[in-house]
Design a protein around this motif. Structure first.
Motif, mmCIF file in Angstrom:
data_model
loop_
_atom_site.group_PDB
_atom_site.id
_atom_site.type_symbol
_atom_site.label_atom_id
_atom_site.label_comp_id
_atom_site.label_asym_id
_atom_site.label_seq_id
_atom_site.Cartn_x
_atom_site.Cartn_y
_atom_site.Cartn_z
ATOM 1 N N ARG A 164 -24.610 -10.499 112.783
ATOM 2 C CA ARG A 164 -24.580 -9.074 113.114
ATOM 3 C C ARG A 164 -25.755 -8.338 112.484
ATOM 4 N N ALA A 172 -28.531 -6.668 113.617
ATOM 5 C CA ALA A 172 -29.194 -6.058 114.774
ATOM 6 C C ALA A 172 -30.646 -5.712 114.468
ATOM 7 N N SER A 190 -30.871 -1.681 120.405
ATOM 8 C CA SER A 190 -29.827 -1.433 119.400
ATOM 9 C C SER A 190 -28.409 -1.469 119.955
ATOM 10 N N ASP A 194 -25.663 -4.155 118.705
ATOM 11 C CA ASP A 194 -24.527 -3.575 117.983
ATOM 12 C C ASP A 194 -23.207 -3.877 118.678
ATOM 13 N N ASP A 195 -23.232 -4.100 119.990
ATOM 14 C CA ASP A 195 -22.016 -4.387 120.752
ATOM 15 C C ASP A 195 -21.322 -5.668 120.275
ATOM 16 N N ASN A 209 -20.482 -6.315 117.435
ATOM 17 C CA ASN A 209 -19.536 -5.960 116.376
ATOM 18 C C ASN A 209 -18.094 -5.867 116.870
#
Length: 157
Positions: free
Chosen positions: A32, A34, A69, A73-74, A76
């Motif tokens: 994770r 990013a 981004s 970030d998705d 997560n």
């Protein structure tokens, strides 16, 4: 694909660097990271995603490193992911290269109290740029070949 009987040291170094770039992308996704993942792309990158498979219109196309981004970030939303990188081919011409690579990506999540895993079989079509001695993704097309969602087995005590 060309068959190489002998590879010059500079080409071998470039090929290794490109493979490490491919692997760093998956590593950052699973951690994770990013920002680290975005740093693997040129500032003016193009990133297209084909969720409906090959030979379809892209689901979306992003332009520029900062536009990545939300996509990264998705990840997560998943409790865990694990990407297994498979074969890859590259063709290098100076400070530009093209490549095709394969990944099986596992995504663990909980839905309605049940743990599940979505497995995606992905193919990437890439254009790479060598800038100041380092390789970056200049263009990346992520193609979802197929996917499957399955229940994860229950944990035993």
């Amino acid at each position: 694909m060309a068959v190489h009987t002998e590879i010059a040291p500079a080409e071998a170094a470039d090929r290794l660097a490109l493979r490490e770039l491919f692997d760093a992308y998956a590593h950052c996704a699973d951690r994770r990271d990013a920002e680290g993942q975005k740093a693997l792309f040129t500032v003016d990158t193009r990133f297209a995603v084909y969720m409906d498979g090959p030979d379809t219109e892209p689901s979306y196309v992003l332009s520029g490193r900062e536009a990545l981004s939300p996509v990264f970030d998705d990840l997560n939303r998943y409790e865990a992911t694990m990407h297994f990188n498979g074969q890859s081919t590259v063709s290098i011409e100076g400070d530009r290269a093209t490549g095709e690579s394969y990944t099986i990506a596992h995504h663990v999540f909980t839905e309605e109290g049940a743990r599940k895993m979505m497995v995606a079989w992905l193919r990437y079509l890439d254009v790479f740029a060598k800038i100041d001695g380092a390789w970056y993704f200049a263009e990346r097309e992520l193609i979802l070949e197929w996917s499957e969602t399955r229940a994860l087995g229950t944990e035993t005590a």
